[in-house]
Design a protein around this motif. Structure first.
Motif, PDB file in Angstrom:
ATOM      1  N   GLY A 195     -30.122 -16.386   3.247  1.00  0.00           N
ATOM      2  CA  GLY A 195     -30.080 -17.665   3.956  1.00  0.00           C
ATOM      3  C   GLY A 195     -29.060 -17.644   5.077  1.00  0.00           C
ATOM      4  O   GLY A 195     -28.623 -18.701   5.550  1.00  0.00           O
ATOM      5  N   HIS A 196     -28.671 -16.423   5.515  1.00  0.00           N
ATOM      6  CA  HIS A 196     -27.668 -16.273   6.569  1.00  0.00           C
ATOM      7  C   HIS A 196     -28.344 -16.452   7.933  1.00  0.00           C
ATOM      8  O   HIS A 196     -28.585 -15.486   8.658  1.00  0.00           O
ATOM      9  N   ARG A 252     -25.134 -31.822  -0.879  1.00  0.00           N
ATOM     10  CA  ARG A 252     -25.111 -30.627  -0.040  1.00  0.00           C
ATOM     11  C   ARG A 252     -23.685 -30.150   0.163  1.00  0.00           C
ATOM     12  O   ARG A 252     -22.733 -30.917   0.048  1.00  0.00           O
ATOM     13  N   SER A 277     -27.955 -25.111   9.546  1.00  0.00           N
ATOM     14  CA  SER A 277     -28.226 -23.965   8.689  1.00  0.00           C
ATOM     15  C   SER A 277     -29.658 -24.000   8.167  1.00  0.00           C
ATOM     16  O   SER A 277     -30.243 -25.069   7.976  1.00  0.00           O
ATOM     17  N   SER A 323     -30.285 -23.192   5.252  1.00  0.00           N
ATOM     18  CA  SER A 323     -30.115 -23.443   3.814  1.00  0.00           C
ATOM     19  C   SER A 323     -30.515 -24.883   3.503  1.00  0.00           C
ATOM     20  O   SER A 323     -29.679 -25.781   3.430  1.00  0.00           O
TER      21      SER A 323
END
Length: 294
Positions: A33-34, A152, A161, A163
């Motif tokens: 998830g980078h 979150r 992000s 993510s």
């Protein structure tokens, strides 16, 4: 136009059909998830608010330790992808979604840097596809939002992000309860934003308000454009807080994002709003936003 056409992908400058696009299994965005992303509105073939989106992209890359792409080259790739989408679809759609994803590159190692100085080369993934925007029914009747606690990671709130796991979980739980989306509230019971959009409301004097960005919700570029448009239209805007215990005092509210624009809300939990009565004001808000779509 091919009836199966779904859109165009551009991966590190190489164009291909969206359905045939591939990334390596070693991509850090896929593995960890980078990665960060931006979703841009393309209106009648023209990219809206490029500079603002790129500035936020740079901030996200810096905070996430991702090597940021060259601005001019990225714009060239983005515009080429838009042009290819027009060519393949056979027409210029009124609204097109352009999603740009920047991942941390290729590596199976959790650590980012190979040494202490250099970030690895990032992967750039651009997706362009035609979209319809909100249905006329959504706009005239409004949508329903279910309040849920914002669990979150606070450090990721200001970063665009990829993510989105908690957002997805919240969205599906809201739908399980017959709502259209989830509306987050923080530890102080203050409403911040929905899973995919900023949240605005107005009072009996038609003053428009929203929660301040810093540390609470993503700095929405579409909301920023709306604020500028409201000033020109002489509609008052102010940053404020809305506690979920005071929802009944609100005259009207909406969510706002790049592709959907402004979508009225007809219900939050058990509180219902008369979107029909304020339809003209919602139209004014949309006009104020559209005046800044250049």
């Amino acid at each position: 136009m091919d009836s199966q056409y779904s859109g165009i992908a551009n991966i590190n400058g190489e164009m291909c059909s969206l359905l045939e696009a591939k990334i390596p299994l070693s991509d850090r965005g896929f593995l960890f998830g980078h990665s960060i992303f931006e979703t841009l509105l393309v209106k009648n073939g023209k990219i809206v608010s490029w500079d603002y989106h790129f500035e936020r992209m740079l901030f996200s890359c810096q905070e996430a330790f991702i090597k940021s792409p060259n601005k001019e080259l990225l714009l060239e790739w983005a515009q080429n992808t838009v042009n290819e989408n027009i060519k393949k679809s056979g027409f210029i759609n009124k609204k097109t979604q352009l999603r740009i994803i920047i991942s941390g590159g290729n590596s199976f190692d959790l650590s980012i840097k190979k040494d202490q100085q250099i970030l690895p080369k990032s992967n750039v993934i651009i997706i362009c596809r035609n979209v319809a925007g909100p249905s006329q029914e959504n706009y005239l009747i409004g949508i329903k939002l279910k309040c849920m606690p914002d669990l979150r990671a606070p450090a990721l709130v200001n970063i665009k992000s990829c993510s989105y796991l908690y957002n997805l979980i919240s969205l599906e739980n809201a739908k399980k309860n017959s709502f259209d989306d989830a509306l987050f509230y923080n530890s102080k019971n203050v409403i911040t934003e929905s899973t995919t959009a900023n949240f605005i409301w107005f009072d009996e004097n038609f003053k428009v308000m929203s929660h301040a960005f810093q540390g609470n919700c993503l700095a929405g570029i579409t909301l920023t454009r709306l604020i500028t448009g409201l000033e020109k239209a002489k509609i008052v805007f102010d940053w404020n807080e809305l506690n979920r215990t005071n929802i009944a005092s609100v005259m009207g509210c909406a969510i706002i994002s790049s592709i959907r624009g402004i979508v009225p809300v007809r219900q939050i939990d058990e509180y219902k709003f008369d979107t029909h009565t304020h339809n003209k004001f919602f139209e004014k808000l949309s006009q104020a936003l559209q005046s800044e779509e250049s």
